[in-house]
Structure formats: structure tokens, C-alpha cells
Write an enzyme that holds these catalytic residues in place. Structure first.
Site, PDB file in Angstrom:
ATOM      1  N   ASN A  14       0.889  -1.162   0.000  1.00 37.42           N
ATOM      2  CA  ASN A  14       0.000   0.000   0.000  1.00 37.42           C
ATOM      3  C   ASN A  14       0.928   1.214   0.000  1.00 37.42           C
ATOM      4  O   ASN A  14       1.564   1.524   1.000  1.00 37.42           O
ATOM      5  CB  ASN A  14      -0.869  -0.045   1.256  1.00 37.42           C
ATOM      6  CG  ASN A  14      -2.077   0.850   1.229  1.00 37.42           C
ATOM      7  OD1 ASN A  14      -2.781   0.931   2.219  1.00 37.42           O
ATOM      8  ND2 ASN A  14      -2.360   1.535   0.143  1.00 37.42           N
ATOM      9  N   ASN A  72      -5.765  11.034   0.484  1.00 36.52           N
ATOM     10  CA  ASN A  72      -5.892  10.006  -0.553  1.00 36.52           C
ATOM     11  C   ASN A  72      -5.458  10.533  -1.917  1.00 36.52           C
ATOM     12  O   ASN A  72      -5.303  11.732  -2.129  1.00 36.52           O
ATOM     13  CB  ASN A  72      -7.337   9.520  -0.634  1.00 36.52           C
ATOM     14  CG  ASN A  72      -7.757   8.724   0.581  1.00 36.52           C
ATOM     15  OD1 ASN A  72      -6.966   7.971   1.151  1.00 36.52           O
ATOM     16  ND2 ASN A  72      -9.006   8.885   1.000  1.00 36.52           N
ATOM     17  N   CYS A  81      -5.529   5.153   8.552  1.00 26.58           N
ATOM     18  CA  CYS A  81      -4.933   4.248   7.579  1.00 26.58           C
ATOM     19  C   CYS A  81      -3.945   3.365   8.323  1.00 26.58           C
ATOM     20  O   CYS A  81      -2.909   3.843   8.789  1.00 26.58           O
ATOM     21  CB  CYS A  81      -4.228   5.036   6.468  1.00 26.58           C
ATOM     22  SG  CYS A  81      -3.302   3.997   5.313  1.00 26.58           S
ATOM     23  N   ASN A 206     -15.345   1.716   2.099  1.00 24.87           N
ATOM     24  CA  ASN A 206     -14.331   0.737   1.721  1.00 24.87           C
ATOM     25  C   ASN A 206     -14.993  -0.639   1.672  1.00 24.87           C
ATOM     26  O   ASN A 206     -15.688  -1.027   2.620  1.00 24.87           O
ATOM     27  CB  ASN A 206     -13.197   0.726   2.747  1.00 24.87           C
ATOM     28  CG  ASN A 206     -12.561   2.080   2.910  1.00 24.87           C
ATOM     29  OD1 ASN A 206     -11.802   2.525   2.066  1.00 24.87           O
ATOM     30  ND2 ASN A 206     -12.876   2.759   4.016  1.00 24.87           N
ATOM     31  N   GLU A 224     -10.792   0.397  -2.132  1.00 20.46           N
ATOM     32  CA  GLU A 224     -10.657   1.443  -1.120  1.00 20.46           C
ATOM     33  C   GLU A 224     -11.283   2.754  -1.584  1.00 20.46           C
ATOM     34  O   GLU A 224     -11.051   3.206  -2.708  1.00 20.46           O
ATOM     35  CB  GLU A 224      -9.177   1.651  -0.801  1.00 20.46           C
ATOM     36  CG  GLU A 224      -8.920   2.511   0.406  1.00 20.46           C
ATOM     37  CD  GLU A 224      -7.456   2.509   0.822  1.00 20.46           C
ATOM     38  OE1 GLU A 224      -7.098   3.349   1.660  1.00 20.46           O
ATOM     39  OE2 GLU A 224      -6.674   1.685   0.306  1.00 20.46           O
ATOM     40  N   ARG A 225     -12.039   3.341  -0.695  1.00 24.42           N
ATOM     41  CA  ARG A 225     -12.646   4.641  -0.967  1.00 24.42           C
ATOM     42  C   ARG A 225     -11.558   5.672  -1.243  1.00 24.42           C
ATOM     43  O   ARG A 225     -10.591   5.800  -0.508  1.00 24.42           O
ATOM     44  CB  ARG A 225     -13.485   5.083   0.245  1.00 24.42           C
ATOM     45  CG  ARG A 225     -14.200   6.406   0.076  1.00 24.42           C
ATOM     46  CD  ARG A 225     -15.084   6.721   1.272  1.00 24.42           C
ATOM     47  NE  ARG A 225     -14.340   6.909   2.509  1.00 24.42           N
ATOM     48  CZ  ARG A 225     -14.873   7.337   3.641  1.00 24.42           C
ATOM     49  NH1 ARG A 225     -16.172   7.592   3.715  1.00 24.42           N
ATOM     50  NH2 ARG A 225     -14.130   7.489   4.720  1.00 24.42           N
ATOM     51  N   CYS A 233      -5.206  -2.892   2.519  1.00 21.76           N
ATOM     52  CA  CYS A 233      -5.792  -1.812   3.319  1.00 21.76           C
ATOM     53  C   CYS A 233      -5.711  -2.252   4.778  1.00 21.76           C
ATOM     54  O   CYS A 233      -6.340  -3.246   5.167  1.00 21.76           O
ATOM     55  CB  CYS A 233      -7.239  -1.563   2.904  1.00 21.76           C
ATOM     56  SG  CYS A 233      -8.115  -0.397   3.966  1.00 21.76           S
TER      57      CYS A 233
END
Length: 330
Positions: A14, A72, A81, A206, A224-225, A233
Site C-alpha cells: 500500500n 488520498n 490508515c 471501503n 478502497e474509498r 488496506c
């Protein structure tokens, strides 16, 4: 010309850039951070882009070494996160020479600890994922006929799956699936639908689909949003682990870690589902792949010219890939 540094980092692949605002001559404004994330996270940008920017600021909270803000790739903010928190924790640990402390996030001050390396040159951190919430106003969701959703069919969303909603505090919609078609096609369709204008999750959500591999073992994939499909995530794997313990208690020994594999690698979670304060501990890598030196003005302008950046590879990514390749195949 003033110069500054960014770090390219990842937790379970990520991908993020860490920006330490305290090291700048002039901190970026909220609008400048939005523009920077929208620019630097593009795949055509620096080092192949990222899923977001982790912004480090000073904290005036007791025991907190710093504050983390997550921007984001689309410029929106995430309340937390988990993968990013591990990376920020390592950054603060190295900076202040402490191995156990708290990090301020928008929702809570969270405890973090340095762990034993997962493998040679694969640094690991354990981070607290909390608070845990279930009420629909914490997502929010509506037009689904209930105030909490725990292992329930939702015909408005799908004709054969069951769903659980858990906010940690990022909102997560979770389903345990059996087929690759659901894990890929259904997840992609539903994730895109619920993160566009829709009557069920007006702020987006999400979406996590999981396969049960065995006792205390999961595979989790997340839409993921604000990002889309991501390699991993952290809050999603944590919320899914808690849903695993709640919905399939015969498959979870809560005295032992849950091994969660994902497209980017593997983490471990320890769930605390029965206490008055529910929370999850997330344990995984905090890998620094590159150091980037560039003019500070570029950050304020939100216009990155790779030719004017000096990039130093850390060598940690090859060590992480060796660790991933050593994991047993499901």
C-alpha cells in the site's frame, strides 16, 4: 533554493509518500496538500505514484510523538490508515529514537510499537486500530432497513452474499466469499457502485471481500474509498479480522494472531472482540523504498518535475520481495 525530502514507503505494498511538514520552511495549506496528492499519486508521476500522502505534523497531545493526516490519491481525507500508520510510526521512531509511543490521528491517539523484523531488512511495527463502531451514522448508511449490519443479506447490493459493516473509524463493508469471480468481478462492481453517487453509502465506503483459508487465516482484497483497488488496506484487514471473529467464532482462536494475506503480502492481526472497548492490533511491515530530495517550491505548486528530484534507493524493496516470496502459497 530550499530543498526538502519525501520518503516513498509502503505497508503491504500500500504505497505512500511521507511528507514531514515540520521539516518545511513553510507548511503546505490544506488546498496545497490536496493538489499535491492529486499530482504526485498519479501512476505517471514520481516513482510510479502512490495511494496517498502521509502528512506528519507536530502534536500537542500528551505521549503523542506526532500527528498523521492521510490525503488520498483523489485529494480526499481518510480518518485513519493502518498501513500508513505503521510507516509513520517507523518514521517517528527513527526520528525521536523511541520504540513505543502514541500517534495522533483525527479520530484517536493510537498506541504503536516497534516489533521484531519480519525478515532481514524488513522492519515491522504493531499499531492500534480503534475506535470500533457499528451504528449507521458512523458510516453513514441508509435505505438498507437496519441500524447495524452483522452477517446480513443485503439484496439491494447483491443477490447471494452476506455483509457486515464495521467502522474503525474508516467505514468498511465486509463480505466472506468463496469464488474468485466474487473476489474480483463482484468486488470491483460493488466497490465502484458504492463509491459513486448512490442511495446506500452517500459518503462512499471501503469494500472488503475475504476468503477463509483456514483457522486464523484469511485472504482479503479491498476496493478502497478514494483509491480503488489497492494492494492492501490496513484498516480493512483489521475490520475484516474482527468480522471473522464475530461471524465465524469456531474458526478463530482470539488468543492467537490471525494471519491475513493480501495482494501485497501478509500481516497479522490480534482482535479484542469481547471487551467493553473493542480494538484490533495490526502487525506488519513498514518499508522505506526511496528517499526523494526536491525543491520545496514544487510541493507548494503541486507540480512535480522528476528531473529536478534526486532519488536514492534504500534497497529495502528487494528485501521485502524476498520475504513475500518466502511466504507459503495458499
Amino acid at each position: 533554493m530550499l530543498t526538502t525530502n519525501l520518503l516513498k514507503v509502503h505497508g503491504s505494498e500500500n504505497q505512500f509518500f511521507i511528507l514531514d511538514q515540520t521539516a518545511l520552511a513553510t507548511p503546505l495549506s490544506a488546498a496545497e496538500l490536496t493538489k499535491l496528492a492529486q499530482t504526485i499519486c498519479k501512476p505517471t508521476s514520481l516513482l510510479g505514484g502512490a495511494d496517498g500522502v502521509l502528512v506528519v505534523d507536530e502534536s500537542d497531545h500528551e505521549d503523542a510523538l506526532g500527528r498523521m493526516e492521510v490525503v488520498n490519491a483523489d485529494g480526499s481525507r481518510a480518518s485513519m490508515c493502518g498501513n500508513g500508520l505503521r510507516c509513520v510510526s517507523r518514521y517517528l521512531s527513527d526520528k525521536f529514537h523511541q520504540d513505543s509511543f502514541r500517534v495522533e490521528t483525527p479520530a484517536a491517539d493510537l498506541m504503536v510499537n516497534r516489533e521484531l523484523d519480519l525478515a532481514p531488512n524488513v522492519v515491522a511495527f504493531a499499531v492500534e486500530i480503534s475506535p470500533v463502531r457499528y451504528e449507521k451514522q458512523d458510516f453513514p448508511f441508509d435505505n438498507l432497513g437496519m441500524d447495524k449490519i452483522i452477517n446480513q443479506p443485503l439484496p439491494e447490493l447483491n443477490d447471494h452474499l452476506k455483509f457486515t459493516t464495521i467502522a474503525v473509524p474508516n467505514p468498511h463493508l465486509i463480505s466472506f466469499v468463496k469464488t474468485d469471480a466474487d473476489l474480483n468481478d463482484t468486488l470491483g462492481t460493488l466497490g465502484k457502485q458504492l463509491n459513486a453517487k448512490n442511495p446506500y453509502f452517500p459518503d462512499g465506503v471501503n469494500v472488503n471481500f475475504a476468503k477463509i483459508i483456514g483457522k486464523n487465516r484469511l485472504f482479503v482484497r479491498t476496493y478502497e474509498r478514494g483509491v480503488g483497488f489497492t494492494n492492501a488496506c490496513g484498516t480493512g484487514m483489521s475490520a475484516t479480522s474482527l468480522a471473522f471473529a464475530l461471524n465465524y467464532p469456531e474458526m478463530v482462536d482470539i488468543e492467537k494472531p490471525i494471519e491475513v494475506t493480501n495482494p501485497g503480502g501478509m500481516v497479522k492481526t490480534i482482535v479484542h472482540p469481547n471487551n467493553t472497548k473493542q480494538w484490533i492490533q495490526l502487525i506488519g511491515n513498514a518499508t522505506f523504498t526511496a528517499k526523494v530530495e526536491l525543491p520545496e517550491e514544487m510541493l507548494h505548486q503541486g507540480s512535480i518535475t522528476p528531473d529536478e528530484a534526486t532519488i536514492t534507493d534504500t534497497g529495502e524493496e528487494s528485501a521485502y520481495q524476498a520475504f513475500v516470496n518466502s511466504l507459503p502459497q495458499n
